[in-house]
Design an enzyme around this catalytic site. Structure first.
Site, short mmCIF file in Angstrom:
data_model
loop_
_atom_site.label_atom_id
_atom_site.label_comp_id
_atom_site.label_asym_id
_atom_site.label_seq_id
_atom_site.Cartn_x
_atom_site.Cartn_y
_atom_site.Cartn_z
N SER B 130 0.82 -1.21 0.00
CA SER B 130 0.00 0.00 0.00
C SER B 130 0.85 1.26 0.00
O SER B 130 1.98 1.27 0.50
CB SER B 130 -0.89 0.03 1.24
OG SER B 130 -1.60 -1.16 1.36
N GLU B 245 -3.03 -18.05 0.58
CA GLU B 245 -3.24 -18.74 1.84
C GLU B 245 -4.65 -18.53 2.36
O GLU B 245 -5.02 -17.44 2.73
CB GLU B 245 -2.23 -18.24 2.88
CG GLU B 245 -2.31 -18.95 4.19
CD GLU B 245 -2.33 -20.46 4.04
OE1 GLU B 245 -1.46 -21.02 3.35
OE2 GLU B 245 -3.25 -21.09 4.59
N GLU B 374 -15.54 -4.05 1.57
CA GLU B 374 -16.30 -3.55 0.41
C GLU B 374 -15.73 -4.15 -0.88
O GLU B 374 -16.47 -4.57 -1.76
CB GLU B 374 -16.24 -2.02 0.34
CG GLU B 374 -17.06 -1.31 1.42
CD GLU B 374 -16.42 -1.36 2.79
OE1 GLU B 374 -15.18 -1.48 2.88
OE2 GLU B 374 -17.16 -1.30 3.80
C1 LIG Z 1 -3.73 -1.68 10.68
C2 LIG Z 1 -3.40 -1.80 9.22
C3 LIG Z 1 -2.33 -2.57 8.82
C4 LIG Z 1 -1.98 -2.67 7.48
N1 LIG Z 1 -0.87 -3.39 7.12
C5 LIG Z 1 -0.42 -3.35 5.83
C6 LIG Z 1 0.85 -3.91 5.46
O1 LIG Z 1 1.55 -4.48 6.28
N2 LIG Z 1 1.26 -3.77 4.19
C7 LIG Z 1 0.53 -3.14 3.24
O2 LIG Z 1 0.97 -3.08 2.11
N3 LIG Z 1 -0.68 -2.60 3.55
C8 LIG Z 1 -1.15 -2.68 4.82
N4 LIG Z 1 -2.36 -2.09 5.16
C9 LIG Z 1 -3.07 -1.28 4.16
C10 LIG Z 1 -4.39 -1.85 3.74
O3 LIG Z 1 -4.21 -2.90 2.88
C11 LIG Z 1 -5.22 -0.69 3.14
O4 LIG Z 1 -5.59 0.14 4.20
C12 LIG Z 1 -6.43 -1.18 2.40
O5 LIG Z 1 -6.06 -1.73 1.19
C13 LIG Z 1 -7.46 -0.08 2.14
O6 LIG Z 1 -6.86 0.99 1.48
P1 LIG Z 1 -7.00 2.48 1.99
O7 LIG Z 1 -6.67 2.49 3.43
O8 LIG Z 1 -6.19 3.32 1.11
O9 LIG Z 1 -8.53 2.81 1.87
P2 LIG Z 1 -9.25 3.35 0.54
O10 LIG Z 1 -8.87 2.49 -0.58
O11 LIG Z 1 -9.07 4.80 0.46
O12 LIG Z 1 -10.76 3.03 0.91
C14 LIG Z 1 -11.58 3.87 1.73
C15 LIG Z 1 -12.96 3.28 1.78
O13 LIG Z 1 -13.51 3.21 0.49
C16 LIG Z 1 -13.91 1.88 0.20
N5 LIG Z 1 -13.74 1.59 -1.22
C17 LIG Z 1 -12.63 1.80 -1.96
N6 LIG Z 1 -12.84 1.40 -3.21
C18 LIG Z 1 -14.11 0.95 -3.29
C19 LIG Z 1 -14.93 0.41 -4.33
N7 LIG Z 1 -14.47 0.24 -5.57
N8 LIG Z 1 -16.20 0.03 -4.03
C20 LIG Z 1 -16.69 0.19 -2.77
N9 LIG Z 1 -15.96 0.71 -1.77
C21 LIG Z 1 -14.69 1.07 -2.01
C22 LIG Z 1 -13.04 1.02 1.06
O14 LIG Z 1 -13.58 -0.25 1.28
C23 LIG Z 1 -12.96 1.85 2.32
O15 LIG Z 1 -14.10 1.65 3.09
C24 LIG Z 1 -2.75 -2.01 6.50
C25 LIG Z 1 -3.86 -1.24 6.91
C26 LIG Z 1 -4.18 -1.13 8.25
C27 LIG Z 1 -5.36 -0.28 8.64
#
Ligand SMILES: Cc1cc2nc3c(=O)[nH]c(=O)nc-3n(C[C@H](O)[C@H](O)[C@H](O)COP(=O)(O)OP(=O)(O)OC[C@H]3O[C@@H](n4cnc5c(N)ncnc54)[C@H](O)[C@@H]3O)c2cc1C
Lengths: 371, 387
Positions: B130, B245, B374
């Site tokens: 991310s 997995e 989502e």
């Molecule tokens: C505690 C924690 C640990 C993490 N650890 C890691 C890690 O070790 N390595 C790593 O790479 N990443 C990690 N992540 C990142 C995680 O994978 C992302 O937070 C996740 O992919 C969501 O992306 P975003 O936070 O940018 O939210 P956004 O993508 O901005 O989403 C915001 C909201 O919009 C919704 N949304 C987005 N697109 C759509 C759609 N097309 N249709 C409907 N709803 C939608 C989402 O579901 C969410 O509710 C971690 C996140 C957290 C919170």
């Protein structure tokens, strides 16, 4: 019936809202939370200057006499501003108790001190046995005074108070006793609450002079003050809910994924539409509780207030969770509004009787009616 | 059809149970039970060493790489028993994420270099997928890697890096061809965290903890031999990793353990004299979530067995993820309800209070990461329902 607010009431709400929006940013708040005292004397002074600490004091007592409606509107603003300072504890709850029970010179002295911001007072009522059964603290006649004995739990803002108004069981029912925070025989264990505020568990075993009791048998007054305080707390939570929804809607307008602001995704739009409805239902119940505090039907008031606590509490849970979810990872951080709103909403669910306790109280009321 | 475990499988379960009871150190178990993460890195390493010494370091790996070669059922039973006994989780990043990718797409040299060190716990891995601008829309990632002789030079920023402060290695998705279509120009790189130019910055979370970081890359030189698979074909690795997995995606073990904890808490929590467990309203809430968990367990087993036959984890995994996270989140809500007003005192020193409340807040992440719920619903709608 009148579902509008007077210009004066609206102005009150707007002025505190404006003040908090400009002078109470999250960074300032974070510093206050991290600090030793957990509140800002400057902010407290500013609230006093705005007249807010005299808001809920009758005009005859030298206050503004804004009553439940004014208190509700200001409480919405303190919630929306995530205010840490003991407005609710001192200027609403304790003030109300003194207004209902205090007499003579002491009444004047106490109300003046609270209104001017010179001192903070809190009502110490909650105990570990549950909100509606906060009765294990007792006051017994002892020589020419009283022996106060028992424990109070998680009394919000007690560490910064000069006076505690302790509710206790007495031979004639209930009483409220005025105790200096530093009184010998009273021990405070300060604690931080989940929403970053200060509270204390209190151990009481002390002798008090005869005149420590405020007024006489206090059951009805205590219940009225607590209901009034609960209605204000619901309004505070409503303010938090408003902020939570607004900040979430704005975030989904700004946040772009897949080349689109995520707020355009219908799945998320529906979720926010549901949040909106939750907030409006909460608002209605908050208004109902406030309105019931205007009248003198104690049972209708109890029902409205517990009902508001439940509906607002359920909205707090759902809206808080949804807001974090819709912010994605950012919702999990300390950095944005939403995590602070989430914690305050959680605290609301648990304070002054949990959602479950109030549901049970409503059940009891329904049964009493049927009998 | 028979939804019972075979005598063989039950014997295996008993063996695991006995092993964990005998070998999980008390201090680690107590910390896991209390939710005390102060020594998490050390605890995880020690537990991995103990498992490895017993030949159980990698229960999901094939034998040729030093794994147990267990079938899915045994892997499932192992994870459940470990969770029930309050063993620490085995961090997925090395064992379950990067290792399968290296096994499948890595060179023999990469396999020999990295896999044994994952197995015995000497290398701690973290995941660099991310970015601030790329979460759900991962393919939009911007971190650049430019070829310079036999090195890549990496510049950019990763976000949400879990426990990277303890990691020696990070596997990253980086953009190697900005001109190509988003999914086409991405590569999968293994990067030594000690390389000059890498900087970590902690992100404080809702519960006050520090488990994620931002990672900044400033002209970080990575040997080309650390590329896995082909240049610009990293998306294939990424998809393989995400889909790989599935035995534990539903988190049955954790939910079961938390449900047991909830039952204990409700049995004790005396408001107004009587334990909450005697309150029909609360008891029915517990029964409801327990039932949902039971249904999910069976669904999970169906998917596992189906998968074993077809060899391809399907979009059913999305269902397991959604339901599993919702159920665990619900259990933590009920734990907070069982505490009642005591939950206000988050920074206290009781056993249940900080743990249950912290958990409730922290586990909001379950429905956000690993592909948000989502996004998982979108997958079900598109891939299963063909909408
Ligand atoms: C505690 C924690 C640990 C993490 N650890 C890691 C890690 O070790 N390595 C790593 O790479 N990443 C990690 N992540 C990142 C995680 O994978 C992302 O937070 C996740 O992919 C969501 O992306 P975003 O936070 O940018 O939210 P956004 O993508 O901005 O989403 C915001 C909201 O919009 C919704 N949304 C987005 N697109 C759509 C759609 N097309 N249709 C409907 N709803 C939608 C989402 O579901 C969410 O509710 C971690 C996140 C957290 C919170």
């Amino acid at each position: 019936m009148d579902v509008s607010f007077t210009e004066e009431q609206q102005m009150l709400h707007d002025s505190i809202r404006r003040y908090l929006a400009s002078d109470y940013p999250l960074e300032h708040r974070a510093k206050t939370i991290a600090g030793e005292d957990g509140w800002s004397a400057d902010t407290w002074r500013a609230l006093a200057d705005l007249g807010l600490l005299a808001l809920d004091i009758e005009e005859a007592d030298g206050g503004i006499g804004a009553g439940p409606v004014g208190t509700m509107l200001v409480s919405q603003a303190t919630g929306a501003g995530l205010l840490l300072e003991p407005f609710h504890s001192s200027a609403v709850l304790a003030t109300r108790v003194i207004s209902l029970l205090g007499q003579g010179e002491r009444r004047t002295m106490l109300l003046d001190a609270l209104a001017s911001g010179d001192a903070v007072a809190v009502l110490a009522h909650d105990e570990d046995g549950g909100w509606f059964d906060a009765r294990s603290t007792t006051a017994e006649p002892d020589g020419d005074g009283w022996r106060l004995h028992g424990r109070k739990a998680r009394v919000y803002h007690a560490p910064m108070a000069r006076w505690l108004l302790v509710s206790a069981r007495t031979q004639d029912g209930s009483g409220v006793f005025l105790v200096e925070r530093d009184a010998e025989g009273m021990e405070l264990r300060a604690l931080r609450t989940v929403d970053g505020q200060r509270a204390a568990d209190i151990e009481l075993d002390l002798h008090l002079p005869a005149d420590a009791r405020l007024g006489g048998e206090a059951s009805a007054a205590l219940e009225q003050a607590l209901d009034h305080g609960l209605a204000a707390l619901c309004a505070d939570a409503l303010g938090v809910l408003d902020r939570t929804l607004a900040t979430t809607v704005q975030y989904t307008r700004d946040r772009v994924q897949f080349g689109t602001p995520i707020g355009r995704f219908q799945a998320l739009q529906h979720r926010m539409a549901d949040m909106y409805m939750q907030v409006e239902q909460a608002r209605s119940m908050s208004y109902l509780a406030t309105s019931a505090c205007l009248g003198d039907d104690a049972q209708a008031r109890r029902e409205a207030v517990s009902g508001a606590k439940v509906v607002v509490g359920q909205a707090a849970r759902r809206v808080g969770q949804e807001a974090v979810q819709l912010h994605g990872g950012m919702g999990m951080t300390d950095e944005l509004d939403v995590s602070h709103c989430f914690r305050r909403l959680l605290a609301f669910e648990l304070r002054m009787g949990t959602t479950d306790e109030h549901l049970r109280a409503l059940h009891g009321l329904a049964r009493a009616e049927a009998a | 059809m028979d939804l019972n475990f075979s005598p063989d499988e039950l014997a295996f379960r008993a063996e695991v149970r006995a092993f964990v009871a005998a070998h999980l150190p008390d201090d680690i178990r107590d910390r896991v039970r209390r939710g005390d993460e102060s020594q998490v890195a050390d605890d995880l390493r020690r537990w991995q060493e103990i498992l490895h010494a017993h030949g159980w370091g990698a229960v999901m790996w094939p034998r040729e790489f030093g794994g147990t070669g267990w079938d899915k059922t045994r892997q499932y039973l192992f994870e459940i028993e470990c969770a029930a006994a309050d063993a620490p989780i085995q961090l997925p990043f090395g064992l379950k994420m990067v290792a399968p990718v290296i096994m499948r797409y890595g060179t023999p040299a990469q396999q020999q270099r990295f896999l044994p060190r994952i197995l015995d716990g000497s290398d701690w891995w973290c995941q660099g997928y991310s970015e601030p601008g790329s979460g759900s829309d991962l393919a939009s990632l911007k971190t650049r890697a430019e070829r310079d002789g036999d090195h890549y030079v990496v510049n950019g920023q990763k976000a949400w890096n879990t426990l990277g402060q303890h990691a020696g290695w990070i596997f990253c998705l980086v953009r190697t061809d900005p001109a190509a279509k988003p999914q086409r120009g991405i590569s999968f790189l293994l990067i030594d965290m000690r390389t000059p130019g890498i900087r970590l910055q902690p992100t404080r979370l809702l519960d006050g903890g520090h488990e994620v970081n931002e990672v900044f890359f400033d002209n970080v030189r990575v040997p080309v031999k650390n590329l896995v698979g082909e240049e610009n074909a990293g998306w294939t690795c990424a998809k393989f990793l995400l889909g790989h997995e599935r035995t534990n995606i539903a988190g049955i073990g954790a939910s079961r353990r938390e449900l047991a904890r909830l039952r204990r808490m409700a049995g004790e929590a005396g408001r107004n004299g009587a334990p909450l467990a005697d309150n029909p309203v609360f008891a029915s809430r517990i029964a409801q979530v327990a039932l949902e968990l039971r249904a999910l367990e069976v669904t999970n087993l169906r998917v596992i067995f189906g998968e074993a036959r077809q060899q391809a984890p399907g979009p059913e995994a999305s269902m397991l993820k959604i339901r599993g996270t919702e159920i665990l989140q619900r259990i933590t809500e009920l734990q907070v309800e069982a505490l009642g007003a005591r939950a206000l005192e988050y920074e206290g020193d009781g056993e249940d209070v900080p743990r249950a409340v912290g958990h409730y807040m922290n586990l909001r992440k379950l429905s956000i990461y690993g592909g948000s719920n989502e996004i998982q619903r979108n997958i079900i709608a598109q891939m299963v329902l063909q909408l």
